[in-house]
Design a protein around this motif. Structure first.
Motif, PDB file in Angstrom:
ATOM      1  N   PRO A   1     -15.660   6.777   3.979  1.00  0.00           N
ATOM      2  CA  PRO A   1     -16.668   7.338   4.882  1.00  0.00           C
ATOM      3  C   PRO A   1     -16.230   7.170   6.335  1.00  0.00           C
ATOM      4  O   PRO A   1     -15.512   6.228   6.680  1.00  0.00           O
ATOM      5  N   ALA A   2     -16.649   8.056   7.173  1.00  0.00           N
ATOM      6  CA  ALA A   2     -16.289   8.001   8.584  1.00  0.00           C
ATOM      7  C   ALA A   2     -16.911   6.765   9.225  1.00  0.00           C
ATOM      8  O   ALA A   2     -18.012   6.349   8.883  1.00  0.00           O
ATOM      9  N   ALA A   3     -16.188   6.190  10.175  1.00  0.00           N
ATOM     10  CA  ALA A   3     -16.680   5.005  10.868  1.00  0.00           C
ATOM     11  C   ALA A   3     -17.850   5.399  11.759  1.00  0.00           C
ATOM     12  O   ALA A   3     -17.871   6.474  12.347  1.00  0.00           O
ATOM     13  N   ALA A   4     -18.801   4.514  11.854  1.00  0.00           N
ATOM     14  CA  ALA A   4     -19.976   4.779  12.687  1.00  0.00           C
ATOM     15  C   ALA A   4     -19.571   4.728  14.153  1.00  0.00           C
ATOM     16  O   ALA A   4     -18.788   3.883  14.574  1.00  0.00           O
ATOM     17  N   ALA A   5     -20.091   5.636  14.928  1.00  0.00           N
ATOM     18  CA  ALA A   5     -19.785   5.673  16.358  1.00  0.00           C
ATOM     19  C   ALA A   5     -20.508   4.516  17.043  1.00  0.00           C
ATOM     20  O   ALA A   5     -21.683   4.277  16.801  1.00  0.00           O
ATOM     21  N   SER A   6     -19.773   3.815  17.903  1.00  0.00           N
ATOM     22  CA  SER A   6     -20.405   2.689  18.593  1.00  0.00           C
ATOM     23  C   SER A   6     -21.118   3.200  19.833  1.00  0.00           C
ATOM     24  O   SER A   6     -20.676   4.128  20.502  1.00  0.00           O
ATOM     25  N   THR A   7     -22.217   2.585  20.151  1.00  0.00           N
ATOM     26  CA  THR A   7     -22.993   2.980  21.328  1.00  0.00           C
ATOM     27  C   THR A   7     -22.680   2.087  22.506  1.00  0.00           C
ATOM     28  O   THR A   7     -23.141   2.342  23.611  1.00  0.00           O
ATOM     29  N   GLY A   8     -21.878   1.035  22.281  1.00  0.00           N
ATOM     30  CA  GLY A   8     -21.530   0.115  23.364  1.00  0.00           C
ATOM     31  C   GLY A   8     -20.510   0.727  24.304  1.00  0.00           C
ATOM     32  O   GLY A   8     -19.769   1.629  23.963  1.00  0.00           O
ATOM     33  N   GLY A   9     -20.448   0.228  25.522  1.00  0.00           N
ATOM     34  CA  GLY A   9     -19.504   0.729  26.512  1.00  0.00           C
ATOM     35  C   GLY A   9     -18.210  -0.064  26.441  1.00  0.00           C
ATOM     36  O   GLY A   9     -17.958  -0.914  27.276  1.00  0.00           O
ATOM     37  N   ALA A  10     -17.381   0.191  25.463  1.00  0.00           N
ATOM     38  CA  ALA A  10     -16.139  -0.544  25.286  1.00  0.00           C
ATOM     39  C   ALA A  10     -14.997   0.085  26.068  1.00  0.00           C
ATOM     40  O   ALA A  10     -13.856  -0.259  25.872  1.00  0.00           O
ATOM     41  N   GLY A  11     -15.285   1.024  26.939  1.00  0.00           N
ATOM     42  CA  GLY A  11     -14.241   1.676  27.715  1.00  0.00           C
ATOM     43  C   GLY A  11     -14.024   3.080  27.194  1.00  0.00           C
ATOM     44  O   GLY A  11     -14.652   3.519  26.238  1.00  0.00           O
ATOM     45  N   PRO A  12     -13.115   3.787  27.836  1.00  0.00           N
ATOM     46  CA  PRO A  12     -12.879   5.172  27.430  1.00  0.00           C
ATOM     47  C   PRO A  12     -12.199   5.247  26.064  1.00  0.00           C
ATOM     48  O   PRO A  12     -11.458   4.357  25.684  1.00  0.00           O
ATOM     49  N   MET A  13     -12.491   6.313  25.373  1.00  0.00           N
ATOM     50  CA  MET A  13     -11.862   6.538  24.072  1.00  0.00           C
ATOM     51  C   MET A  13     -10.395   6.859  24.298  1.00  0.00           C
ATOM     52  O   MET A  13     -10.002   7.304  25.363  1.00  0.00           O
ATOM     53  N   MET A  14      -9.592   6.663  23.276  1.00  0.00           N
ATOM     54  CA  MET A  14      -8.179   6.969  23.385  1.00  0.00           C
ATOM     55  C   MET A  14      -8.009   8.467  23.625  1.00  0.00           C
ATOM     56  O   MET A  14      -8.623   9.281  22.951  1.00  0.00           O
ATOM     57  N   GLY A  15      -7.181   8.832  24.569  1.00  0.00           N
ATOM     58  CA  GLY A  15      -6.971  10.231  24.863  1.00  0.00           C
ATOM     59  C   GLY A  15      -7.839  10.739  25.998  1.00  0.00           C
ATOM     60  O   GLY A  15      -7.718  11.876  26.411  1.00  0.00           O
ATOM     61  N   GLN A  16      -8.704   9.895  26.523  1.00  0.00           N
ATOM     62  CA  GLN A  16      -9.551  10.272  27.654  1.00  0.00           C
ATOM     63  C   GLN A  16      -9.138   9.427  28.853  1.00  0.00           C
ATOM     64  O   GLN A  16      -9.559   8.282  28.983  1.00  0.00           O
ATOM     65  N   PRO A  17      -8.317   9.984  29.736  1.00  0.00           N
ATOM     66  CA  PRO A  17      -7.829   9.187  30.872  1.00  0.00           C
ATOM     67  C   PRO A  17      -8.937   8.893  31.875  1.00  0.00           C
ATOM     68  O   PRO A  17      -9.860   9.695  32.056  1.00  0.00           O
ATOM     69  N   SER A  18      -8.808   7.769  32.530  1.00  0.00           N
ATOM     70  CA  SER A  18      -9.787   7.405  33.551  1.00  0.00           C
ATOM     71  C   SER A  18      -9.456   8.138  34.854  1.00  0.00           C
ATOM     72  O   SER A  18      -8.409   8.785  34.985  1.00  0.00           O
ATOM     73  N   ALA A  19     -10.313   8.015  35.820  1.00  0.00           N
ATOM     74  CA  ALA A  19     -10.097   8.665  37.110  1.00  0.00           C
ATOM     75  C   ALA A  19      -8.856   8.090  37.792  1.00  0.00           C
ATOM     76  O   ALA A  19      -8.091   8.817  38.433  1.00  0.00           O
ATOM     77  N   ALA A  20      -8.636   6.787  37.647  1.00  0.00           N
ATOM     78  CA  ALA A  20      -7.460   6.161  38.248  1.00  0.00           C
ATOM     79  C   ALA A  20      -6.179   6.689  37.595  1.00  0.00           C
ATOM     80  O   ALA A  20      -5.165   6.903  38.286  1.00  0.00           O
ATOM     81  N   ASP A  21      -6.207   6.900  36.282  1.00  0.00           N
ATOM     82  CA  ASP A  21      -5.037   7.448  35.588  1.00  0.00           C
ATOM     83  C   ASP A  21      -4.725   8.854  36.091  1.00  0.00           C
ATOM     84  O   ASP A  21      -3.574   9.209  36.326  1.00  0.00           O
ATOM     85  N   ARG A  22      -5.762   9.648  36.261  1.00  0.00           N
ATOM     86  CA  ARG A  22      -5.557  11.023  36.738  1.00  0.00           C
ATOM     87  C   ARG A  22      -5.017  11.019  38.164  1.00  0.00           C
ATOM     88  O   ARG A  22      -4.126  11.798  38.498  1.00  0.00           O
ATOM     89  N   GLU A  23      -5.545  10.137  38.992  1.00  0.00           N
ATOM     90  CA  GLU A  23      -5.068  10.040  40.377  1.00  0.00           C
ATOM     91  C   GLU A  23      -3.593   9.638  40.409  1.00  0.00           C
ATOM     92  O   GLU A  23      -2.802  10.208  41.163  1.00  0.00           O
ATOM     93  N   MET A  24      -3.192   8.671  39.587  1.00  0.00           N
ATOM     94  CA  MET A  24      -1.803   8.242  39.530  1.00  0.00           C
ATOM     95  C   MET A  24      -0.905   9.378  39.024  1.00  0.00           C
ATOM     96  O   MET A  24       0.199   9.589  39.535  1.00  0.00           O
ATOM     97  N   TYR A  25      -1.398  10.129  38.026  1.00  0.00           N
ATOM     98  CA  TYR A  25      -0.651  11.265  37.494  1.00  0.00           C
ATOM     99  C   TYR A  25      -0.401  12.302  38.583  1.00  0.00           C
ATOM    100  O   TYR A  25       0.712  12.801  38.744  1.00  0.00           O
ATOM    101  N   MET A  26      -1.442  12.633  39.334  1.00  0.00           N
ATOM    102  CA  MET A  26      -1.294  13.625  40.390  1.00  0.00           C
ATOM    103  C   MET A  26      -0.350  13.121  41.493  1.00  0.00           C
ATOM    104  O   MET A  26       0.455  13.879  42.034  1.00  0.00           O
TER     105      MET A  26
END
Length: 65
Positions: A31-56
């Motif tokens: 069965p699929a894992a239950a989605a967590s509602t806690g704020g454990a940080g961004p999901m894998m594959g979703q860059p943060s604003a700082a990552d995007r700024e560094m990329y640019m």
């Protein structure tokens, strides 16, 4: 003629039986894992604003547009 048909059917039965056995012996899907509602940080594959700024910045510094 009967021997040819009998041998053909026997070969067909032997060649398809492992395929059918493999199909029936497959493990059930987990069965699929239950989605967590806690704020454990961004999901894998979703860059943060700082990552995007560094990329640019790196893109600009390398000369790419």
């Amino acid at each position: 003629m009967k021997k040819i048909i009998l041998v053909g059917l026997a070969v067909l039965a032997v060649s398809t039986s492992p395929v059918l056995a493999k199909k029936h012996a497959a493990k059930p899907k987990a069965p699929a894992a239950a989605a967590s509602t806690g704020g454990a940080g961004p999901m894998m594959g979703q860059p943060s604003a700082a990552d995007r700024e560094m990329y640019m910045k790196n893109k600009r510094d390398s000369g790419m547009k």
